[in-house]
Motif scaffolding. Structure first.
Motif, PDB file in Angstrom:
ATOM      1  N   GLU A  79      12.919  22.800  -9.721  1.00  0.00           N
ATOM      2  CA  GLU A  79      11.561  23.211  -9.333  1.00  0.00           C
ATOM      3  C   GLU A  79      11.199  22.674  -7.956  1.00  0.00           C
ATOM      4  N   THR A  80      11.563  21.429  -7.716  1.00  0.00           N
ATOM      5  CA  THR A  80      11.226  20.804  -6.440  1.00  0.00           C
ATOM      6  C   THR A  80      11.951  21.479  -5.286  1.00  0.00           C
ATOM      7  N   LEU A  81      13.241  21.741  -5.452  1.00  0.00           N
ATOM      8  CA  LEU A  81      14.010  22.392  -4.389  1.00  0.00           C
ATOM      9  C   LEU A  81      13.513  23.816  -4.135  1.00  0.00           C
ATOM     10  N   ALA A  82      13.130  24.497  -5.196  1.00  0.00           N
ATOM     11  CA  ALA A  82      12.678  25.881  -5.047  1.00  0.00           C
ATOM     12  C   ALA A  82      11.322  25.970  -4.356  1.00  0.00           C
ATOM     13  N   SER A  83      10.463  24.977  -4.563  1.00  0.00           N
ATOM     14  CA  SER A  83       9.095  25.049  -4.055  1.00  0.00           C
ATOM     15  C   SER A  83       8.873  24.329  -2.731  1.00  0.00           C
ATOM     16  N   ALA A  84       9.782  23.430  -2.355  1.00  0.00           N
ATOM     17  CA  ALA A  84       9.566  22.625  -1.152  1.00  0.00           C
ATOM     18  C   ALA A  84       9.465  23.503   0.096  1.00  0.00           C
ATOM     19  N   ASP A  85       8.608  23.093   1.009  1.00  0.00           N
ATOM     20  CA  ASP A  85       8.523  23.798   2.288  1.00  0.00           C
ATOM     21  C   ASP A  85       9.790  23.591   3.110  1.00  0.00           C
ATOM     22  N   VAL A  86      10.382  22.395   2.977  1.00  0.00           N
ATOM     23  CA  VAL A  86      11.602  22.066   3.711  1.00  0.00           C
ATOM     24  C   VAL A  86      12.568  21.356   2.773  1.00  0.00           C
ATOM     25  N   VAL A  87      13.837  21.753   2.807  1.00  0.00           N
ATOM     26  CA  VAL A  87      14.896  21.056   2.071  1.00  0.00           C
ATOM     27  C   VAL A  87      15.841  20.452   3.103  1.00  0.00           C
ATOM     28  N   ALA A  88      15.946  19.132   3.107  1.00  0.00           N
ATOM     29  CA  ALA A  88      16.822  18.422   4.037  1.00  0.00           C
ATOM     30  C   ALA A  88      18.008  17.856   3.272  1.00  0.00           C
ATOM     31  N   CYS A  89      19.194  17.935   3.871  1.00  0.00           N
ATOM     32  CA  CYS A  89      20.400  17.530   3.153  1.00  0.00           C
ATOM     33  C   CYS A  89      21.439  16.961   4.116  1.00  0.00           C
ATOM     34  N   GLU A  90      22.469  16.324   3.553  1.00  0.00           N
ATOM     35  CA  GLU A  90      23.562  15.783   4.367  1.00  0.00           C
ATOM     36  C   GLU A  90      24.408  16.908   4.959  1.00  0.00           C
ATOM     37  N   ASP A  91      24.909  17.771   4.073  1.00  0.00           N
ATOM     38  CA  ASP A  91      25.816  18.850   4.486  1.00  0.00           C
ATOM     39  C   ASP A  91      25.270  20.151   3.907  1.00  0.00           C
ATOM     40  N   THR A  92      24.862  21.059   4.762  1.00  0.00           N
ATOM     41  CA  THR A  92      24.257  22.307   4.285  1.00  0.00           C
ATOM     42  C   THR A  92      25.226  23.121   3.443  1.00  0.00           C
ATOM     43  N   ARG A  93      26.516  23.002   3.713  1.00  0.00           N
ATOM     44  CA  ARG A  93      27.507  23.765   2.933  1.00  0.00           C
ATOM     45  C   ARG A  93      27.552  23.277   1.491  1.00  0.00           C
ATOM     46  N   VAL A  94      27.478  21.971   1.309  1.00  0.00           N
ATOM     47  CA  VAL A  94      27.502  21.400  -0.037  1.00  0.00           C
ATOM     48  C   VAL A  94      26.231  21.764  -0.791  1.00  0.00           C
ATOM     49  N   THR A  95      25.090  21.585  -0.156  1.00  0.00           N
ATOM     50  CA  THR A  95      23.815  21.883  -0.813  1.00  0.00           C
ATOM     51  C   THR A  95      23.669  23.370  -1.081  1.00  0.00           C
ATOM     52  N   ARG A  96      24.228  24.202  -0.206  1.00  0.00           N
ATOM     53  CA  ARG A  96      24.161  25.645  -0.397  1.00  0.00           C
ATOM     54  C   ARG A  96      24.842  26.066  -1.705  1.00  0.00           C
ATOM     55  N   ILE A  97      25.916  25.382  -2.076  1.00  0.00           N
ATOM     56  CA  ILE A  97      26.604  25.692  -3.341  1.00  0.00           C
ATOM     57  C   ILE A  97      25.664  25.459  -4.519  1.00  0.00           C
ATOM     58  N   LEU A  98      24.940  24.342  -4.484  1.00  0.00           N
ATOM     59  CA  LEU A  98      23.992  24.037  -5.564  1.00  0.00           C
ATOM     60  C   LEU A  98      22.851  25.048  -5.595  1.00  0.00           C
ATOM     61  N   LEU A  99      22.295  25.347  -4.445  1.00  0.00           N
ATOM     62  CA  LEU A  99      21.178  26.294  -4.399  1.00  0.00           C
ATOM     63  C   LEU A  99      21.607  27.679  -4.879  1.00  0.00           C
TER      64      LEU A  99
END
Length: 300
Positions: free
Chosen positions: A45-65
């Motif tokens: 819920e938090t990731l879906a609603s946040a105005d900004v999602v900041a992460c270490e590696d966008t490729r890794v986080t993109r898999i989760l999203l």
């Protein structure tokens, strides 16, 4: 499976779930350490609603999203760009936006650069909200079979052998289970150093936690050091847990004196003696008498 999702929602098992709006704040969102099924509903819920999602590696986080159909465009925030990305994230927070911070795996700020951003947010009076979930530290500790009532997380030990041994010396007397992250290629050398510095203690090496080839090997430090010295270099993330000092590992008189004086600087003498007894296995009356002697000597 990738979900289709919506602008502010996520998908679980083919069902689209609308995410509730977030209040402006910095959200520290724990993410899976290997098994994507460990992601919490609140984290999604938090990731879906946040105005900004900041992460270490966008490729890794993109898999989760993508796995949960979350249509966010994560922005990189890591040790190499923190000086530039940090102020931009702080500005977004000051403008009343919601920012979700994630690491590649596990809980943010544990061996990653998020601390500075949190420190700045706190200094600016911005609300910081933990969204708990997976943690390699706690997963390894709870499965290790070692005492879990008191533990100390030491992060990554120094790469150079001399510095690594010096750090272990600093932690040697800690009355707690010690937990470290380690590189697979340095594991054998680290265990050998632990045998030399920490002595004979029970320990556990956890590898690839929550993943298909999860492994947790328990034994004495000497047994584990011998095994990994002759084994092929392991693969994947490694967590090393080392039990607290054994009761037979008595402190020297000088070490005990230093411990007593350190404790007495923070608490009454009687309580300091009781705490020293708990930590060393010594007798409280004897330690109390010794502390009074040390104080008397110091006043002369």
């Amino acid at each position: 499976m990738k979900g289709e999702g919506s602008e502010h929602g996520f998908v679980i098992g083919g069902t689209e779930i609308a995410a509730r709006p977030l209040e402006p704040a910095l959200y520290l969102v724990a993410t899976p350490i290997g098994n994507l099924g460990d992601m919490t509903i609140r984290g999604l819920e938090t990731l879906a609603s946040a105005d900004v999602v900041a992460c270490e590696d966008t490729r890794v986080t993109r898999i989760l999203l993508d796995r949960y159909g979350i249509r966010q465009r994560p922005l990189p925030y890591h040790e190499h760009n923190a000086a530039e990305a940090g102020p931009r994230l702080l500005k977004a927070l000051e403008d009343g936006r919601s920012v979700a911070l994630v690491s590649d795996a596990g809980t943010p700020l544990v061996s990653d650069p998020g601390f500075r951003l949190v420190e700045q947010a706190v200094e600016a009076g911005i609300r910081v909200v933990p969204v708990p979930g997976p943690s390699a530290v706690l997963a390894a500790l709870t499965a290790s079979g070692l005492p879990s009532d008191t533990f100390l997380f030491g992060g990554f030990l120094p790469v150079k052998d001399g510095q690594r041994r010096a750090r272990l010396e600093e932690l040697k007397a800690a009355p707690a289970t010690l937990i470290f992250f380690e590189s697979p290629r340095r594991l054998a050398d680290t265990l050998a150093a632990m045998v030399d510095v920490l002595g004979e203690r029970p320990a556990a090496v956890a590898r690839e936690l929550t993943k298909t080839f999860e492994e947790l090997r328990r034994g004495s430090l000497a047994e584990l050091a011998g095994f990994y010295a002759s084994a092929e270099t392991p693969k994947g993330e490694v967590v090393v847990c080392v039990g607290p000092p054994l009761k037979s590992d008595a402190l020297s008189e000088d070490d005990t004196d230093r411990l007593l004086l350190s404790l007495a600087s923070e608490m009454p003498a009687s309580k300091a003696a009781a705490e020293a007894a708990r930590m060393t296995g010594g007798k409280k009356p004897d330690l109390y008498r010794r502390l009074l002697e040390l104080k008397a000597d110091g006043e002369e």
